[in-house]
Design a protein around this motif. Sequence first.
Motif, PDB file in Angstrom:
ATOM      1  N   MET A  32      45.146  28.402  42.753  1.00 40.96           N
ATOM      2  CA  MET A  32      44.668  29.682  42.252  1.00 40.96           C
ATOM      3  C   MET A  32      44.445  30.608  43.441  1.00 40.96           C
ATOM      4  SD  MET A  32      43.504  31.751  39.737  1.00 40.96           S
ATOM      5  CE  MET A  32      43.372  30.706  38.318  1.00 40.96           C
ATOM      6  N   TYR A  33      45.033  31.742  43.394  1.00 42.21           N
ATOM      7  CA  TYR A  33      44.849  32.783  44.399  1.00 42.21           C
ATOM      8  C   TYR A  33      43.860  33.812  43.851  1.00 42.21           C
ATOM      9  CZ  TYR A  33      49.105  30.990  46.568  1.00 42.21           C
ATOM     10  OH  TYR A  33      50.042  30.186  47.156  1.00 42.21           O
ATOM     11  N   SER A  34      43.031  34.348  44.720  1.00 42.55           N
ATOM     12  CA  SER A  34      42.128  35.445  44.374  1.00 42.55           C
ATOM     13  C   SER A  34      42.347  36.544  45.391  1.00 42.55           C
ATOM     14  CB  SER A  34      40.670  34.999  44.427  1.00 42.55           C
ATOM     15  OG  SER A  34      40.406  34.111  43.369  1.00 42.55           O
ATOM     16  N   TYR A  35      42.497  37.765  44.890  1.00 38.12           N
ATOM     17  CA  TYR A  35      42.754  38.918  45.751  1.00 38.12           C
ATOM     18  C   TYR A  35      41.752  40.013  45.426  1.00 38.12           C
ATOM     19  CZ  TYR A  35      45.307  42.860  47.811  1.00 38.12           C
ATOM     20  OH  TYR A  35      45.682  43.967  48.539  1.00 38.12           O
ATOM     21  N   LYS A  36      41.042  40.487  46.441  1.00 41.69           N
ATOM     22  CA  LYS A  36      40.100  41.598  46.281  1.00 41.69           C
ATOM     23  C   LYS A  36      40.898  42.895  46.345  1.00 41.69           C
ATOM     24  CE  LYS A  36      36.192  39.210  46.581  1.00 41.69           C
ATOM     25  NZ  LYS A  36      35.321  39.020  45.467  1.00 41.69           N
ATOM     26  N   THR A  37      40.897  43.652  45.270  1.00 42.06           N
ATOM     27  CA  THR A  37      41.684  44.876  45.204  1.00 42.06           C
ATOM     28  C   THR A  37      41.047  45.990  46.022  1.00 42.06           C
ATOM     29  OG1 THR A  37      40.568  45.578  43.192  1.00 42.06           O
ATOM     30  CG2 THR A  37      42.599  44.317  42.917  1.00 42.06           C
ATOM     31  N   LYS A  38      41.878  46.987  46.358  1.00 46.24           N
ATOM     32  CA  LYS A  38      41.422  48.134  47.134  1.00 46.24           C
ATOM     33  C   LYS A  38      41.917  49.404  46.453  1.00 46.24           C
ATOM     34  CE  LYS A  38      42.102  45.246  51.169  1.00 46.24           C
ATOM     35  NZ  LYS A  38      42.621  44.112  50.429  1.00 46.24           N
ATOM     36  N   GLY A  39      41.019  50.345  46.190  1.00 46.63           N
ATOM     37  CA  GLY A  39      41.401  51.637  45.657  1.00 46.63           C
ATOM     38  C   GLY A  39      41.647  51.689  44.165  1.00 46.63           C
ATOM     39  N   THR A  40      41.197  50.675  43.428  1.00 48.48           N
ATOM     40  CA  THR A  40      41.397  50.642  41.980  1.00 48.48           C
ATOM     41  C   THR A  40      40.097  50.328  41.257  1.00 48.48           C
ATOM     42  OG1 THR A  40      41.962  48.286  41.977  1.00 48.48           O
ATOM     43  CG2 THR A  40      43.794  49.838  42.194  1.00 48.48           C
ATOM     44  N   CYS A  41      40.115  50.518  39.957  1.00 45.12           N
ATOM     45  CA  CYS A  41      38.944  50.192  39.137  1.00 45.12           C
ATOM     46  C   CYS A  41      38.732  48.684  39.046  1.00 45.12           C
ATOM     47  CB  CYS A  41      39.113  50.770  37.733  1.00 45.12           C
ATOM     48  SG  CYS A  41      39.230  52.559  37.713  1.00 45.12           S
ATOM     49  N   SER A  42      39.832  47.920  39.040  1.00 44.86           N
ATOM     50  CA  SER A  42      39.668  46.466  39.032  1.00 44.86           C
ATOM     51  C   SER A  42      39.153  46.034  40.405  1.00 44.86           C
ATOM     52  CB  SER A  42      40.992  45.768  38.707  1.00 44.86           C
ATOM     53  OG  SER A  42      41.955  46.016  39.712  1.00 44.86           O
ATOM     54  N   ARG A  43      38.402  44.953  40.423  1.00 48.89           N
ATOM     55  CA  ARG A  43      37.794  44.482  41.669  1.00 48.89           C
ATOM     56  C   ARG A  43      38.510  43.273  42.256  1.00 48.89           C
ATOM     57  NH1 ARG A  43      34.022  45.149  37.963  1.00 48.89           N
ATOM     58  NH2 ARG A  43      33.525  42.941  37.754  1.00 48.89           N
ATOM     59  N   GLN A  44      39.193  42.516  41.393  1.00 50.16           N
ATOM     60  CA  GLN A  44      39.805  41.278  41.854  1.00 50.16           C
ATOM     61  C   GLN A  44      40.925  40.900  40.903  1.00 50.16           C
ATOM     62  OE1 GLN A  44      37.019  38.198  43.039  1.00 50.16           O
ATOM     63  NE2 GLN A  44      38.274  36.652  42.033  1.00 50.16           N
ATOM     64  N   ILE A  45      41.928  40.202  41.456  1.00 49.29           N
ATOM     65  CA  ILE A  45      43.014  39.652  40.640  1.00 49.29           C
ATOM     66  C   ILE A  45      43.118  38.173  40.975  1.00 49.29           C
ATOM     67  CG2 ILE A  45      45.444  39.776  40.010  1.00 49.29           C
ATOM     68  CD1 ILE A  45      45.468  42.615  41.292  1.00 49.29           C
ATOM     69  N   ASN A  46      43.173  37.342  39.948  1.00 44.44           N
ATOM     70  CA  ASN A  46      43.342  35.899  40.099  1.00 44.44           C
ATOM     71  C   ASN A  46      44.674  35.510  39.479  1.00 44.44           C
ATOM     72  OD1 ASN A  46      40.617  35.570  41.116  1.00 44.44           O
ATOM     73  ND2 ASN A  46      39.969  35.925  39.018  1.00 44.44           N
ATOM     74  N   PHE A  47      45.379  34.578  40.115  1.00 48.37           N
ATOM     75  CA  PHE A  47      46.674  34.153  39.594  1.00 48.37           C
ATOM     76  C   PHE A  47      47.115  32.875  40.295  1.00 48.37           C
ATOM     77  CE2 PHE A  47      47.284  36.947  43.157  1.00 48.37           C
ATOM     78  CZ  PHE A  47      48.248  36.313  43.927  1.00 48.37           C
ATOM     79  N   ASP A  48      48.119  32.246  39.724  1.00 49.22           N
ATOM     80  CA  ASP A  48      48.798  31.097  40.325  1.00 49.22           C
ATOM     81  C   ASP A  48      50.253  31.479  40.531  1.00 49.22           C
ATOM     82  OD1 ASP A  48      46.671  29.106  40.194  1.00 49.22           O
ATOM     83  OD2 ASP A  48      47.014  29.063  38.033  1.00 49.22           O
TER      84      ASP A  48
END
Length: 83
Positions: free
Chosen positions: A1-17
């Motif tokens: 599972m990868y977690s990515y902290k977003t930048k410049g968007t309303c979403s704060r994080q994206i998780n995915f495989d």
Amino acid sequence: MYSYKTKGTCSRQINFDIVDGRVRNISFVGGCHGNTQGVAALAEGMEAKKVIELLKDIDCRGRGTSCPAQLARALSEAIQNAS
């Protein structure tokens, strides 16, 4: 599972495989639930490189990025780190 902290968007994080080069189990934390859920459903099972190609240049309200573009960046980063 990868977690990515977003930048410049309303979403704060994206998780995915990424399994065998394909994107799986995408979920966004925050953001416009309908849109992020739609992007996640459409990208599910696609080749990660194709998702990157399709989403990398999408802009939201002149921010220079978007939730889909952030998914593309997250996937690019995950691929680079896996190499």
